[in-house]
Design an enzyme around this catalytic site. Structure first.
Site, PDB file in Angstrom:
ATOM      1  CG  ASP A  82       7.215  -4.994   0.095  1.00 61.68           C
ATOM      2  OD1 ASP A  82       5.980  -5.154   0.205  1.00 61.68           O
ATOM      3  OD2 ASP A  82       7.759  -4.675  -0.977  1.00 61.68           O
ATOM      4  CD  GLU A 144       2.982  -2.863  -3.963  1.00 65.09           C
ATOM      5  OE1 GLU A 144       2.259  -2.276  -4.781  1.00 65.09           O
ATOM      6  OE2 GLU A 144       3.871  -2.267  -3.294  1.00 65.09           O
TER       7      GLU A 144
END
Length: 389
Positions: A82, A144
């Site tokens: 991400d 994350e």
């Protein structure tokens, strides 16, 4: 070994072109499966068995575990799939189109941290004709940048399993064996409103919050007297009072007030113990002020991380990079992988200084050395695990 920059740019271009923003704000939050589908395809072409796992209670969020070889040891090369949100009007180029300028590759996630995965693929290709004695696992996680829900889920599921794990966050190819933890907390004071001409008509939440803030700063001072670690540039635990909201009018007793703060603990400190200590300090304030004071998590937090300087992985990475392991201020998924029993270290191309800002880039000069280091890790930990290096 020869580094194929053209192939690297093609792979990173495809990864950057797949938006995968994770964010606490629903309007920004996106799924990450298209990124994992690309990685799974490339890894399966290289003989890996790829599994894409849904993250429980997180629709459209997935983790990828791709494995080649078998055994009780081996190496995990891990990254998150991400990115953070972006300021579209502040980019000089399209954030989702990889652009090369002055020896740098620009794109959202180029350094943090989609740019790590093509270096992993290049290292795998460089050793394609060498059989593995221990497994090589490529891990790509979800979220994350927001909740770390991907790594949390893996830790709860007890996978992956290996002896070593390297997380390719941007460290400018310096091995990192320590980082601080992070807690983000909310304190809400519930008082009662009334006409300001008579303080007895209510319980002022703002005044109680003034006492709360004083107690937090006192606690911060005590922690900083007690804990120091010279391995960090800021060698003590920090607490930041970040934002406060309360009240609605100058002539009304404030009934509600909320404070958000963060606390960054050093290795050896425990987030749950810190939270309990804060909660105990708030209770007398609530009793004195006649208010209700509630401490709650804004997100689940990340524990401090430390890998012993004597561990095999730290010594191997120091030898391969020619640099001593150090500490950083930012948090990573390292505590979650370490909790699975793996020696864990953070090491990757790019600089954290380029992350989370417009015109994010990765320096091309970091790429070939990164491939060399990763190839050395695979060689020593998966191909010749009995070698002393």
């Amino acid at each position: 070994m020869t580094f194929d920059l053209k192939r690297y740019k093609d792979q990173l271009s495809q990864l950057v072109a797949q938006p995968s923003v994770s964010c606490a704000a629903p309007d920004w939050d996106m799924g990450n499966k298209p990124v994992l589908d690309l990685l799974a395809t490339w890894l399966e072409e290289r003989g890996f068995s790829a599994e894409i796992l849904p993250v429980p209670e997180k629709p459209n969020k997935f983790n990828l575990i791709a494995t080649k070889g078998s055994g009780s040891g081996g190496l995990v090369l891990s990254g998150h799939s991400d990115t953070v949100p972006y300021d579209d009007n502040r980019w000089q180029s399209d954030p989702f189109e990889l652009t090369e300028r002055d020896g740098k590759l620009y794109g959202l996630g180029a350094t943090d941290m989609k740019g790590f995965f093509p270096t992993v693929l290049a290292a795998i290709d460089a050793l394609a004709d060498r059989p593995l004695k221990e497994p090589l696992i490529v891990l790509a996680t979800a979220d994350e940048e927001s909740s770390m829900s991907g790594a949390r889920a893996l830790a709860e599921q007890g996978q992956p399993q290996a002896r070593y794990a390297v997380i390719g966050e941007p460290t400018e190819l310096r091995p990192v064996r320590m980082h601080k933890g992070i807690m983000m907390e909310s304190i809400r004071v519930h008082g009662s409103s009334g006409h300001s001409s008579n303080p007895a008509l209510g319980h002022n939440a703002l005044e109680a919050m003034h006492s709360v803030m004083g107690e937090l700063l006192k606690f911060r001072g005590e922690l900083q007297q007690r804990y120091r670690n010279p391995g960090f540039a800021v060698d003590l635990p920090t607490m930041n009072l970040g934002c406060i909201h309360g009240g609605d009018n100058p002539n009304r007793i404030c009934a509600e007030c909320e404070l958000h703060f963060d606390l960054r603990a050093l290795p050896g400190m425990d987030n749950d113990e810190l939270r309990s200590a804060i909660d105990r300090r708030l209770r007398p304030i609530a009793e004195r002020s006649g208010t209700d004071i509630v401490l709650s998590e804004l997100f689940a937090g990340v524990e401090p991380f430390e890998e012993p300087e004597t561990s095999d992985l730290v010594r191997t990475c120091e030898r391969l990079t020619g640099q001593s392991a150090e500490a950083v201020a930012f948090a990573t998924e390292a505590p979650f992988l370490q909790s699975l029993g793996m020696q864990t270290l953070v090491l990757g191309p790019g600089s954290i200084n380029q992350a989370h800002q417009p015109d994010e880039f990765i320096d091309i000069g970091q790429l070939a050395p990164s491939v060399d280091i990763l190839s050395g890790l695979i060689e020593q930990l998966c191909i010749n695990p009995d070698s002393k290096g």
